[in-house]
Design a protein around this motif. Structure first.
Motif, PDB file in Angstrom:
ATOM      1  N   LEU A 165       0.828  -1.212   0.000  1.00 55.52           N
ATOM      2  CA  LEU A 165       0.000   0.000   0.000  1.00 55.52           C
ATOM      3  C   LEU A 165       0.864   1.266   0.000  1.00 55.52           C
ATOM      4  O   LEU A 165       0.522   2.253  -0.670  1.00 55.52           O
ATOM      5  N   ILE A 166       1.949   1.223   0.758  1.00 56.35           N
ATOM      6  CA  ILE A 166       2.856   2.392   0.769  1.00 56.35           C
ATOM      7  C   ILE A 166       3.422   2.618  -0.634  1.00 56.35           C
ATOM      8  O   ILE A 166       3.400   3.737  -1.167  1.00 56.35           O
ATOM      9  N   PHE A 187      11.082  -0.115   3.305  1.00 56.07           N
ATOM     10  CA  PHE A 187       9.996   0.556   4.027  1.00 56.07           C
ATOM     11  C   PHE A 187       9.855   0.077   5.473  1.00 56.07           C
ATOM     12  O   PHE A 187       8.817   0.293   6.096  1.00 56.07           O
ATOM     13  N   ARG A 188      10.881  -0.600   5.989  1.00 56.83           N
ATOM     14  CA  ARG A 188      10.796  -1.136   7.348  1.00 56.83           C
ATOM     15  C   ARG A 188      10.472  -0.067   8.398  1.00 56.83           C
ATOM     16  O   ARG A 188       9.617  -0.301   9.261  1.00 56.83           O
ATOM     17  N   PRO A 189      11.107   1.115   8.380  1.00 52.69           N
ATOM     18  CA  PRO A 189      10.750   2.140   9.390  1.00 52.69           C
ATOM     19  C   PRO A 189       9.280   2.550   9.313  1.00 52.69           C
ATOM     20  O   PRO A 189       8.612   2.701  10.341  1.00 52.69           O
ATOM     21  N   LEU A 219       6.041   2.036  12.098  1.00 50.55           N
ATOM     22  CA  LEU A 219       5.119   3.085  12.556  1.00 50.55           C
ATOM     23  C   LEU A 219       3.669   2.690  12.304  1.00 50.55           C
ATOM     24  O   LEU A 219       2.801   2.856  13.171  1.00 50.55           O
ATOM     25  N   PHE A 220       3.401   2.154  11.110  1.00 54.17           N
ATOM     26  CA  PHE A 220       2.029   1.747  10.788  1.00 54.17           C
ATOM     27  C   PHE A 220       1.570   0.570  11.656  1.00 54.17           C
ATOM     28  O   PHE A 220       0.389   0.465  12.006  1.00 54.17           O
ATOM     29  N   SER A 221       2.506  -0.298  11.973  1.00 54.15           N
ATOM     30  CA  SER A 221       2.170  -1.435  12.833  1.00 54.15           C
ATOM     31  C   SER A 221       1.775  -0.962  14.228  1.00 54.15           C
ATOM     32  O   SER A 221       0.795  -1.447  14.823  1.00 54.15           O
TER      33      SER A 221
END
Length: 414
Positions: free
Chosen positions: A62-63, A135-137, A141-143
């Motif tokens: 999605l990102i 996109f791990r960072p 945050l989204f998690s």
């Protein structure tokens, strides 16, 4: 200008990639992927590994999809403003970019991925693994945000699949051809297995074969010969006081009849309540190393018996041996007339003739007595919905068989 067009094309291709990947991973068959991974397919193994952490996976998709869609919209706006001016450029850009992204970035790739989910998941897995690392960072945050929202809007509903939903799912899978009719029936039996109770599958006391503990060896031998059963119940005084079960192999020893008394060769009976679940009953029979359980009612009297074979038949269907007689509970006499066994289950009767009833009766004979509010006699008849039911045979205060006539619409209208 050329650079802008190339950048837009790259963004649309990436949009198609992310859209197709989302559909592929949400539609894939994990069992199929596992089979390919076990056969040494490294891409299948990677796709399976990524699918195990679906939240992280979908967040990355999605990102990426939103970034490229915003980029193509921004580049398109600048491009069309340069070509057509500020007044018309922004409007035309919105229309053209929206239609282009919908067709080539959403609808088309998702349709293709839906038809070949496993193949596209394996194709997209290597690049997707890199995207997840990049996109791990943001994923972290989204998690954290998802956990916060989940706590704020925690649902009290049970998310487990109900039995009805599971049965509907089985019907859909069977209709799609993933499993055949026999496999579907076996799975349905397994789903419904845990809900059945001993009283639902027992052989009623009026149909039991038993001998008195004081019976002579000749009487027991005659009973074995008449019934062709391998086991007989032994009672003291009456059938409500079962004291044991004798096996034919214990009764006949060394080519002749044993010299021991019945109570010496009889094994202790297993007693269960009528409401005992049959999955529990199966475990009890295995633990007791017994093939027969005596089902008792609320007063402690003998209601009937349940055998190991009865329980297994609920899973795999009817089990026949050389001593079983072929019985047809429904026998068609003519185009609209049928002979039906009075012992057939009420649910089977309703299914066969497509009728509805809210009766609590288990057997057809019991339901007929409820309808007539007395013990019926041979020749008596009554109507129910589109059926005319005539008592064909009644013995020992029981309905043995009935004749059913299905009325036609013109008859019902009279």
């Amino acid at each position: 200008m050329l650079n802008s067009i190339i950048a837009m094309l790259i963004c649309i291709i990436l949009s198609a990639y992310f859209s197709a990947t989302e559909t592929a991973f949400s539609s894939l068959n994990k069992t199929r992927l596992k089979a390919m991974a076990e056969n040494g397919n490294r891409k299948a193994s990677l796709a399976l590994q990524l699918s195990e952490n679906y939240d992280n996976l979908i967040s990355t998709i999605l990102i990426g999809n939103n970034i490229v869609n915003i980029a193509v919209a921004s580049i398109g706006t600048l491009l069309f403003i340069d070509l057509m001016g500020e007044e018309m450029g922004a409007t035309i850009s919105t229309v053209v970019v929206t239609i282009t992204v919908l067709i080539f970035g959403e609808i088309t790739p998702k349709s293709i991925a839906k038809d070949y989910p496993e193949g596209f998941a394996m194709f997209s897995a290597p690049l997707l693994r890199i995207m997840i690392w990049i996109f791990r960072p943001l994923n972290f945050l989204f998690s954290a945000w998802k956990k916060l929202v989940s706590r704020l809007f925690k649902s009290g509903d049970d998310c487990k699949m109900s039995q009805e939903e599971l049965l509907l799912l089985l019907d859909e899978v069977q209709q799609e051809g993933a499993i055949d009719e026999s496999e579907g029936e076996l799975l349905r039996n397994a789903v419904e297995f845990g809900e059945l109770e001993a009283q639902d599958i027992l052989t009623h006391r009026v149909d039991l074969e038993a001998v008195s503990v004081d019976a002579t060896r000749e009487e027991v031998a005659q009973k074995f010969d008449q019934t062709q059963f391998s086991r007989l119940l032994v009672y003291e005084e009456n059938i409500d006081k079962i004291v044991g079960v004798i096996h034919q192999k214990d009764f006949y020893k060394g080519g002749g009849v044993t010299k021991k008394e019945l109570n010496e060769i009889a094994t202790p009976p297993l007693f269960v309540h009528q409401t005992e679940k049959i999955d529990n009953l199966l475990q009890m029979l295995r633990s007791a190393k017994s093939h027969i359980a005596i089902v008792v009612d609320e007063y402690g009297g003998t209601l009937g018996i349940v055998t190991m074979e009865d329980i297994l038949e609920e899973l795999v269907g009817e089990i026949w041996d050389e001593h079983d007689e072929v019985e047809e509970p429904f026998h068609k006499l003519s185009e609209h007339q049928y002979r039906v066994d009075g012992a057939v289950s009420l649910s089977d009767f309703c299914d066969y003739f497509d009728i509805q009833t809210d009766s609590d009766s288990v057997s057809l004979g019991g339901w007929i007595m409820d309808q007539m509010e007395r013990i019926p006699k041979e020749g008596e008849r009554f109507d129910y919905q589109n059926l005319c039911i005539t008592i064909s045979q009644a013995e020992d205060h029981r309905v043995q068989s009935v004749q059913v006539e299905v009325k036609q619409p013109e008859e019902l209208a009279q």
